[in-house]
Design a protein around this motif. Structure first.
Motif, PDB file in Angstrom:
ATOM      1  N   ILE A  66     -15.760  -7.089  -3.632  1.00 57.33           N
ATOM      2  CA  ILE A  66     -14.594  -7.622  -2.934  1.00 57.33           C
ATOM      3  C   ILE A  66     -14.026  -6.460  -2.127  1.00 57.33           C
ATOM      4  O   ILE A  66     -13.889  -5.349  -2.642  1.00 57.33           O
ATOM      5  N   ARG A  67     -13.738  -6.707  -0.882  1.00 55.86           N
ATOM      6  CA  ARG A  67     -13.109  -5.694  -0.035  1.00 55.86           C
ATOM      7  C   ARG A  67     -11.832  -6.300   0.532  1.00 55.86           C
ATOM      8  O   ARG A  67     -11.831  -7.458   0.953  1.00 55.86           O
ATOM      9  N   THR A  68     -10.776  -5.516   0.525  1.00 55.97           N
ATOM     10  CA  THR A  68      -9.517  -6.021   1.039  1.00 55.97           C
ATOM     11  C   THR A  68      -8.662  -4.874   1.586  1.00 55.97           C
ATOM     12  O   THR A  68      -8.831  -3.731   1.182  1.00 55.97           O
ATOM     13  N   ARG A  69      -7.806  -5.203   2.515  1.00 56.30           N
ATOM     14  CA  ARG A  69      -6.877  -4.208   3.078  1.00 56.30           C
ATOM     15  C   ARG A  69      -5.516  -4.483   2.459  1.00 56.30           C
ATOM     16  O   ARG A  69      -4.684  -5.178   3.009  1.00 56.30           O
ATOM     17  N   ILE A  70      -5.328  -3.926   1.242  1.00 54.99           N
ATOM     18  CA  ILE A  70      -4.080  -4.171   0.529  1.00 54.99           C
ATOM     19  C   ILE A  70      -3.087  -3.026   0.686  1.00 54.99           C
ATOM     20  O   ILE A  70      -1.944  -3.148   0.294  1.00 54.99           O
ATOM     21  N   ASP A  71      -3.518  -1.913   1.235  1.00 55.44           N
ATOM     22  CA  ASP A  71      -2.628  -0.773   1.452  1.00 55.44           C
ATOM     23  C   ASP A  71      -2.301  -0.714   2.936  1.00 55.44           C
ATOM     24  O   ASP A  71      -3.197  -0.797   3.772  1.00 55.44           O
ATOM     25  N   PHE A  72      -1.047  -0.555   3.256  1.00 56.03           N
ATOM     26  CA  PHE A  72      -0.663  -0.496   4.664  1.00 56.03           C
ATOM     27  C   PHE A  72       0.696   0.146   4.801  1.00 56.03           C
ATOM     28  O   PHE A  72       1.424   0.310   3.829  1.00 56.03           O
ATOM     29  N   PHE A  73       1.009   0.552   6.021  1.00 52.95           N
ATOM     30  CA  PHE A  73       2.326   1.080   6.349  1.00 52.95           C
ATOM     31  C   PHE A  73       3.080   0.025   7.142  1.00 52.95           C
ATOM     32  O   PHE A  73       2.574  -0.486   8.133  1.00 52.95           O
ATOM     33  N   LEU A  74       4.283  -0.260   6.699  1.00 47.98           N
ATOM     34  CA  LEU A  74       5.183  -1.084   7.492  1.00 47.98           C
ATOM     35  C   LEU A  74       6.105  -0.123   8.217  1.00 47.98           C
ATOM     36  O   LEU A  74       6.740   0.718   7.593  1.00 47.98           O
ATOM     37  N   THR A  75       6.143  -0.225   9.533  1.00 45.94           N
ATOM     38  CA  THR A  75       6.953   0.704  10.314  1.00 45.94           C
ATOM     39  C   THR A  75       7.978  -0.051  11.142  1.00 45.94           C
ATOM     40  O   THR A  75       7.778  -1.210  11.501  1.00 45.94           O
ATOM     41  N   SER A  76       9.030   0.644  11.459  1.00 46.99           N
ATOM     42  CA  SER A  76      10.042   0.107  12.354  1.00 46.99           C
ATOM     43  C   SER A  76       9.456   0.098  13.756  1.00 46.99           C
ATOM     44  O   SER A  76       8.792   1.051  14.180  1.00 46.99           O
ATOM     45  N   ARG A  77       9.712  -0.940  14.485  1.00 50.23           N
ATOM     46  CA  ARG A  77       9.184  -1.007  15.857  1.00 50.23           C
ATOM     47  C   ARG A  77       9.745   0.120  16.724  1.00 50.23           C
ATOM     48  O   ARG A  77       9.100   0.554  17.661  1.00 50.23           O
ATOM     49  N   ALA A  78      10.932   0.603  16.393  1.00 46.26           N
ATOM     50  CA  ALA A  78      11.506   1.726  17.136  1.00 46.26           C
ATOM     51  C   ALA A  78      10.715   3.012  16.910  1.00 46.26           C
ATOM     52  O   ALA A  78      10.661   3.880  17.776  1.00 46.26           O
ATOM     53  N   LEU A  79      10.068   3.139  15.764  1.00 46.08           N
ATOM     54  CA  LEU A  79       9.289   4.333  15.439  1.00 46.08           C
ATOM     55  C   LEU A  79       7.896   4.310  16.060  1.00 46.08           C
ATOM     56  O   LEU A  79       7.297   5.353  16.301  1.00 46.08           O
ATOM     57  N   ASN A  80       7.371   3.134  16.348  1.00 45.69           N
ATOM     58  CA  ASN A  80       5.982   2.987  16.787  1.00 45.69           C
ATOM     59  C   ASN A  80       5.623   3.807  18.021  1.00 45.69           C
ATOM     60  O   ASN A  80       4.494   4.258  18.159  1.00 45.69           O
ATOM     61  N   GLN A  81       6.566   4.028  18.909  1.00 45.38           N
ATOM     62  CA  GLN A  81       6.265   4.801  20.117  1.00 45.38           C
ATOM     63  C   GLN A  81       5.931   6.267  19.817  1.00 45.38           C
ATOM     64  O   GLN A  81       5.348   6.955  20.640  1.00 45.38           O
ATOM     65  N   PHE A  82       6.280   6.741  18.625  1.00 47.07           N
ATOM     66  CA  PHE A  82       6.026   8.129  18.254  1.00 47.07           C
ATOM     67  C   PHE A  82       4.777   8.289  17.393  1.00 47.07           C
ATOM     68  O   PHE A  82       4.370   9.397  17.076  1.00 47.07           O
TER      69      PHE A  82
END
Length: 142
Positions: A66-82
């Motif tokens: 079984i393969r899954t992408r269960i780890d992730f970063f949730l980021t603020s859209r304001a931070l994404n530009q950096f």
């Protein structure tokens, strides 16, 4: 601003093998959380049609993976530009892979001021004990 919830085709990109419906409650909760706080899954934002996984396990009943992408970063859209890049890389000390997330702090506008390190925690006996136990355990494990 209303954020589009995760689409079904994205769910199929994030899991391979096992029960495809096993994460429905979690997916709903995270979608609601992301909308409420205006967050986004930064890896999926930059890899819309890509399959990559952060965890691999084996089903005991039939020995399939079984393969899954269960780890992730949730980021603020304001931070994404950096954020300069997002990648998933193998990590040898775990059954989970590592998500790398370099941030270009030179682009972040900062005002005048100075940084001061609050060292009160360093003299706290409980903090010292927990840090000592953490490092001892880490050294014994690796």
């Amino acid at each position: 601003m209303e954020i589009e919830p995760q689409r079904d085709w994205q769910l199929t990109l994030d899991k391979l093998g096992g029960d495809p419906n096993s994460r429905q409650a979690t997916t709903y909760f995270l979608s609601t959380f992301n909308e409420r706080y205006d967050l986004c899954d930064i890896w999926r934002e930059g890899h819309k049609d890509e399959r990559n996984y952060t965890w691999t396990g084996r089903m005991t009943s039939n020995h399939l993976f079984i393969r899954t992408r269960i780890d992730f970063f949730l980021t603020s859209r304001a931070l994404n530009q950096f954020i300069t890049a997002v990648d998933i890389k193998p990590y040898g000390h775990s059954d989970h892979d590592c998500i790398t997330l370099p941030i270009d702090f030179d682009k972040v506008h900062r005002g005048p001021g100075y940084w001061h390190f609050n060292n009160d925690s360093l003299t706290d006996v409980v903090f010292q004990t927990e840090i000592e136990q953490f490092w001892t355990g880490w050294q014994e494990k690796f």
